[in-house]
Write an enzyme that holds these catalytic residues in place. Structure first.
Site, mmCIF file in Angstrom:
data_model
loop_
_atom_site.group_PDB
_atom_site.id
_atom_site.type_symbol
_atom_site.label_atom_id
_atom_site.label_comp_id
_atom_site.label_asym_id
_atom_site.label_seq_id
_atom_site.Cartn_x
_atom_site.Cartn_y
_atom_site.Cartn_z
ATOM 1 C CG HIS A 256 16.342 -5.256 27.810
ATOM 2 N ND1 HIS A 256 16.260 -5.619 28.943
ATOM 3 C CD2 HIS A 256 17.400 -5.836 27.355
ATOM 4 C CE1 HIS A 256 17.497 -5.907 29.491
ATOM 5 N NE2 HIS A 256 18.190 -6.094 28.254
ATOM 6 C CD GLU A 257 18.170 -6.249 23.362
ATOM 7 O OE1 GLU A 257 19.230 -5.797 23.496
ATOM 8 O OE2 GLU A 257 17.887 -7.166 24.142
ATOM 9 C CG HIS A 260 21.339 -3.070 26.139
ATOM 10 N ND1 HIS A 260 22.405 -3.260 27.109
ATOM 11 C CD2 HIS A 260 20.743 -4.220 26.478
ATOM 12 C CE1 HIS A 260 22.387 -4.024 27.925
ATOM 13 N NE2 HIS A 260 21.181 -5.037 27.390
ATOM 14 C CD GLU A 284 21.229 -6.443 31.532
ATOM 15 O OE1 GLU A 284 21.697 -6.324 30.188
ATOM 16 O OE2 GLU A 284 19.992 -7.167 31.507
#
EC number: 3.4.17.19
Lengths: 489, 489
Positions: A256-257, A260, A284
């Site tokens: 997830h990170e 980003h 997101e």
């Protein structure tokens, strides 16, 4: 034309904002505990400097003196963003900004205590104060007749209007509730169990990060309590955490990170506002896309399962099918941050409708818990046992963050739109995911999203990238197909 | 009285300076390599902000409006330090400050290349430029008839005059040369050999750091290329490095940095200039005291030898006597940073006399190598083989740091003065060192030096702490006693 002066001013302010980001990263990842008091002074002093630069009256003069018809789209956006931050910095009086900062920091403290005691009543005065201050700030920013909530939303999702967003997000509710109900009657897949040493988790997380394109020469991974991504351009740091009973938390929070981080590492310029991320929703979409559409897919399990077998000797699952099922277990629960893809957006819809009413004035702070509990049961079919599992679970409102929640669901919606378009553009994508050779996927995202910065609004950017106006349909189809197959619906 | 406004301004500036220190630490210890260009922008933007705050015309007005006769010594010093940094920030024109910053950064690059090529001639133009710029800056700062070199020295050693410093430092030369010559004819002790895993070195370094009082709740240790100490108050970070063939480098560089760190952790206030370290010389006295007077003593070897035996299985020495001899090996060499206690100050004296002449104009940049080589042979009895082992070995002059070198020797002189006084005050000190139970030693230093901040000048502070004006005699006696015994002279 005073454009060069303006851009130079913006660049230096951006460099100082990067420093503010860095000391915040340091606070979570590196700072010794006795450094807290000085760090608060340091962050406060730096915030004052940045605020003063954003409110510099020369910005008003420069913007006024620039003939926008002579500008490229990119520079026009730079000028407009300068004006936008100048308005925010100058329209909100210093007294209100200071009081909001104090209310935010005190609110968080009071919220943490109320949550520990599971008593919503203890949080009500702080919540009331945050709502009043946010309404006041919104009124300062509002152009003629603008909706107050939209003025807050604008900070996270530039240009978005809740009149558009509300029907878009609400259109998710019926199909998600239907899907949740169908799954509720089905047998649950076997969860992952075993012992997963922290070092091995971190090593595998790093391996995956590098594999999907995270540039370790322009970043680093450290462990913290709450994972986040920080920085941009040549220095984009991600953080993760480990739980030796559950490696999926570490692996998927890292992915997830990294989502980003790939966006931040791919920015076309590290300083100029037109090169910044388009919106929180688009940001997101990048994390969700890599986490869900890619890394929770059946195809990716073909690569991840053997990689996990290599990393962990004690693991109960017997193959990619079982891993795919385990990373997509659906379970109705109370906590947003632990939710699966089926439930996640229902958590957001609940918060979005409640916070709109709080800001509009149709719902009073003291009535929030009751409203939460009623509507939670309406959507989730179970009753909230106490406030810590309900209205007090999230930090956002205690900090005065109103208008932030819907960007999470926008991210999921945009991720599914991008996924659908990319599948058309990249006919070989299945094999790329199956072998975790994802460079063309990243290249597509770089070209369609990352290098476009903030020149377009979020819906316009998604439309440019996908050829269609964004809707919730791709997300609904994606979820129905994936979970329909998994749960044999 | 505008004192509160002034102090508030100073506090915020100090907080921003702490941020500048932190991002510099991060650059060495944490930053990914692709972050370098943005870091330069960030540091530059922050330096501009700090400079503008130091040059804020309100400081001049506040200082002018304060009746100093009404102030405590502490606040009088705050006001005077504010005036001092205000003068530095306003008397040097921005053009000169910018050119100096550029010359410093370019000078370092040119120096590194010249050193790699062992060609002094390549460095001469950059050195000339640095000298010219420093002379110009000194002339801006000079009050009537002040010595230019003293104006530079003042930045590191507030109030010091080279007319006092020169005889003080020069008085070291005859006894040190005599000692060096006597030792040269003696047999060398066995050096430490073995294999020393990096992890074990770091673990032992941390154990020693904690044992001598470094507060890990207010700091951390990381590994870097060139060790340093950074920060103050509640966040004082130290760095070290490891070489698996030589644990002494890691252990003693850690102890050295801990000496600095103890001083910074013991500051009476983290923001106000009167609470800052007294001078670079006094700072260095703290690192040298712990490194040399304490940790290179025969007594400390009683504790360190078994601790090393526990940490390292492969080690050639057979007891504390052998360890004491090994950590105090005297060898005539070319490089300052590798020098033992007997040679170290001779290296400094050489640089001090040369840089004074460079600034005064009696020595031209192009003649520096020849002057260096001649005087080096005079003091060390050996000929410099090439510039990388001679005039090009140190980075300081390439950065424009003139007036910095003598503070190293002042540190050694002050450390010996403090050591002598402390021995009188703490009759049980030998046992404390022998068992590495050094809390009373730190307490003494806290009371005499750390909490006194910058209220007094360095010589006055040492006199207050020791009851005597500082001289080189304690250092000479200490060295003659220690090395006389070790080398049977």
């Amino acid at each position: 034309m005073p454009l060069p002066e303006l851009l130079d001013h913006l660049k230096k302010t951006a460099a100082l904002s990067q420093v503010a980001g860095l000391i915040s990263w340091d606070q979570e990842a590196m700072m010794p505990k006795a450094g807290a008091a000085q760090r608060a002074e340091q962050a406060g002093a730096l915030a004052s400097v940045i605020h003063a630069r954003n409110a510099d009256p020369r910005i008003g003069e420069w913007v006024h003196g620039i003939d926008q018809s002579q500008l490229s789209d990119f520079d026009r956006r730079n000028v407009n963003e300068a004006k936008r931050s100048y308005d925010r910095a100058t329209k909100i009086p210093p007294r209100l900004a200071e009081e909001s900062a104090r209310a935010s920091s005190e609110g968080q403290r009071i919220w943490a205590q109320a949550r520990a005691e599971k008593k919503f009543a203890g949080f009500v005065p702080a919540l009331k104060r945050n709502i009043a201050l946010k309404r006041e700030a919104a009124a300062c920013l509002a152009e003629d007749g603008a909706d107050l909530y939209d003025c807050l939303l604008d900070e996270y999702e530039p240009g978005a209007k809740s009149a558009d967003l509300f029907p878009l997000l609400e259109s998710l509710r019926p199909p998600l509730v239907a899907l949740r109900e169908k799954i509720a009657g089905k047998a649950k897949p076997t969860p992952l169990t075993g012992h997963f040493p922290a070092d091995q988790q971190l090593a595998l997380a790093k391996r995956i990060a590098a594999r999907i394109g995270y540039d370790f020469d322009a970043g680093r991974i450290d462990t913290v309590v709450h994972p986040f991504c920080s920085g941009n351009g040549g220095d984009v740091r991600i953080t993760t955490r480990t739980d030796e009973a559950d490696p999926l938390n570490c692996l998927y929070s890292t992915i997830h990170e990294v989502g980003h981080a790939l966006y931040a590492q791919g920015a076309p310029d590290p300083y100029l506002p037109a090169a910044d991320y388009c919106s929180m929703g688009v940001h997101e979409s990048q994390s969700r896309f890599w986490e869900n559409q890619i890394a929770r897919s059946r195809l990716f399990a073909d690569w991840l399962f053997p990689a996990m077998k290599e990393a962990f000797s004690d693991m109960n699952l017997d193959g990619p099918d079982a891993l795919f099922a385990a990373v997509n277990r659906v379970e109705t629960g109370f906590i947003r941050t632990e939710a699966d893809e089926v439930h996640y957006n229902l958590h957001i819809l609940l918060r979005f409708e409640l916070e709109r009413e709080l800001i509009a004035g149709g719902l009073e702070a003291q009535d929030l818990e009751e409203a939460w509990n009623q509507r939670f049961e309406r959507d989730f079919g179970i009753a909230v046992p106490d406030a810590s599992l309900g209205v007090l679970q999230d930090v956002h409102w205690s900090l005065g963050l109103f208008g932030y929640f819907p960007t999470y669901s926008l991210g999921n919606i945009y991720a599914a739109c991008l996924d659908r378009a990319m599948l058309k553009d990249l006919p070989g994508r299945d094999d790329m995911v199956r072998m975790a050779e994802t460079q063309p996927i990243l290249d597509w995202m770089r070209e369609k999203i990352h290098i476009r910065g903030r020149v377009l609004s979020a819906p316009a950017l998604i439309e440019e990238a996908t050829g269609e106006k964004p809707t919730a349909a791709p997300l609904v189809s994606y979820l129905e197909a994936k979970f329909g197959a998994l749960y044999d619906i």
